[in-house]
Design an enzyme around this catalytic site. Structure first.
Site, PDB file in Angstrom:
ATOM      1  CG  HIS A  75      -1.707  -1.068   1.585  1.00  0.00           C
ATOM      2  ND1 HIS A  75      -3.062  -1.031   1.362  1.00  0.00           N
ATOM      3  CD2 HIS A  75      -1.460  -2.287   2.142  1.00  0.00           C
ATOM      4  CE1 HIS A  75      -3.611  -2.169   1.763  1.00  0.00           C
ATOM      5  NE2 HIS A  75      -2.662  -2.948   2.238  1.00  0.00           N
TER       6      HIS A  75
ATOM      7  CD  GLU B 211      -0.920   1.629   4.199  1.00  0.00           C
ATOM      8  OE1 GLU B 211      -0.544   2.343   3.241  1.00  0.00           O
ATOM      9  OE2 GLU B 211      -2.118   1.335   4.399  1.00  0.00           O
TER      10      GLU B 211
ATOM     11  CG  HIS C  93      -5.024  -1.461  -1.250  1.00  0.00           C
ATOM     12  ND1 HIS C  93      -5.317  -0.306  -0.584  1.00  0.00           N
ATOM     13  CD2 HIS C  93      -6.034  -2.318  -0.955  1.00  0.00           C
ATOM     14  CE1 HIS C  93      -6.453  -0.453   0.080  1.00  0.00           C
ATOM     15  NE2 HIS C  93      -6.909  -1.668  -0.129  1.00  0.00           N
TER      16      HIS C  93
ATOM     17  CG  ASP D 123      -2.912   1.916  -2.100  1.00  0.00           C
ATOM     18  OD1 ASP D 123      -4.072   1.725  -2.493  1.00  0.00           O
ATOM     19  OD2 ASP D 123      -2.502   1.510  -0.999  1.00  0.00           O
TER      20      ASP D 123
END
Length: 187
Positions: A34, A116, A154, A164
């Site tokens: 992400h 992330e 993602h 993303d």
């Protein structure tokens, strides 16, 4: 960087309340990459930690009023400088994917690990981020071998909702770093 009860030893721990148990006998078999920046396009502040711990101040920025109600988390964040922050142990289910589907399987949170990268869809990620993402991925593959063949963005599991990690993420570079690092460990 071996996991300690699902936690990376070298990561800064910021435990999130936004997680639960995976279904019985479900081990992670998918890595989902992400990106995040809070406020959008800004880096380095405390806001990602605040979002993932449910403490974001809706009055601190106009965008935060739109997201303060969310109960979301990821397993880890890799900041622009390469710092790793971990919010949820890998054996638990972080709430990062939402309504999702990977190769016909729904509910990707059940069987995935979400990482992330501090960034945006269009700004190049840093060398430090690629190096750390590859290192974390190697560690995950050692514990959860199925991840080696199941790494995605993602955008690929929620194509109608998310974009993303975006076109700025260099998948060939990332995969080469994981493969190169894995080869070094075997020799």
């Amino acid at each position: 960087m071996l996991p300690d009860k699902g936690w990376l030893v070298e990561a800064r721990r910021v435990p999130s309340p936004h997680y639960d148990c995976r279904p019985d006998d479900e081990k992670p078999s998918l890595l989902v990459v992400h990106n995040i920046s809070l406020p959008p396009g800004e880096f380095g502040g405390p806001w990602i930690d605040a979002l993932f711990t449910g403490t974001i101040d809706p009055d601190a920025h106009p965008f935060f009023a739109e997201i303060a109600h969310l109960r979301v988390s990821a397993h880890c964040l890799i900041r622009r400088d390469g710092e790793i922050v971990q919010y949820v142990p890998f054996d638990k289910r972080a709430w990062h994917a939402g309504v999702s589907n990977y190769q016909g399987r729904e509910r990707c949170n059940d069987f995935s690990i979400g990482i992330e990268l501090e960034g945006t869809d269009t700004l190049a990620y840093t060398d430090a981020q690629y190096q750390q993402l590859a290192a974390v991925t190697r560690t995950l593959i050692a514990s959860y071998p199925a991840i080696a063949d199941n790494m995605t963005g993602h955008c690929n599991i929620t194509p109608d909702r998310k974009t993303d990690p975006g076109p700025a993420f260099d998948w060939p570079r990332f995969r080469a770093l994981v493969a190169l690092s894995s080869h070094k460990e075997m020799t």
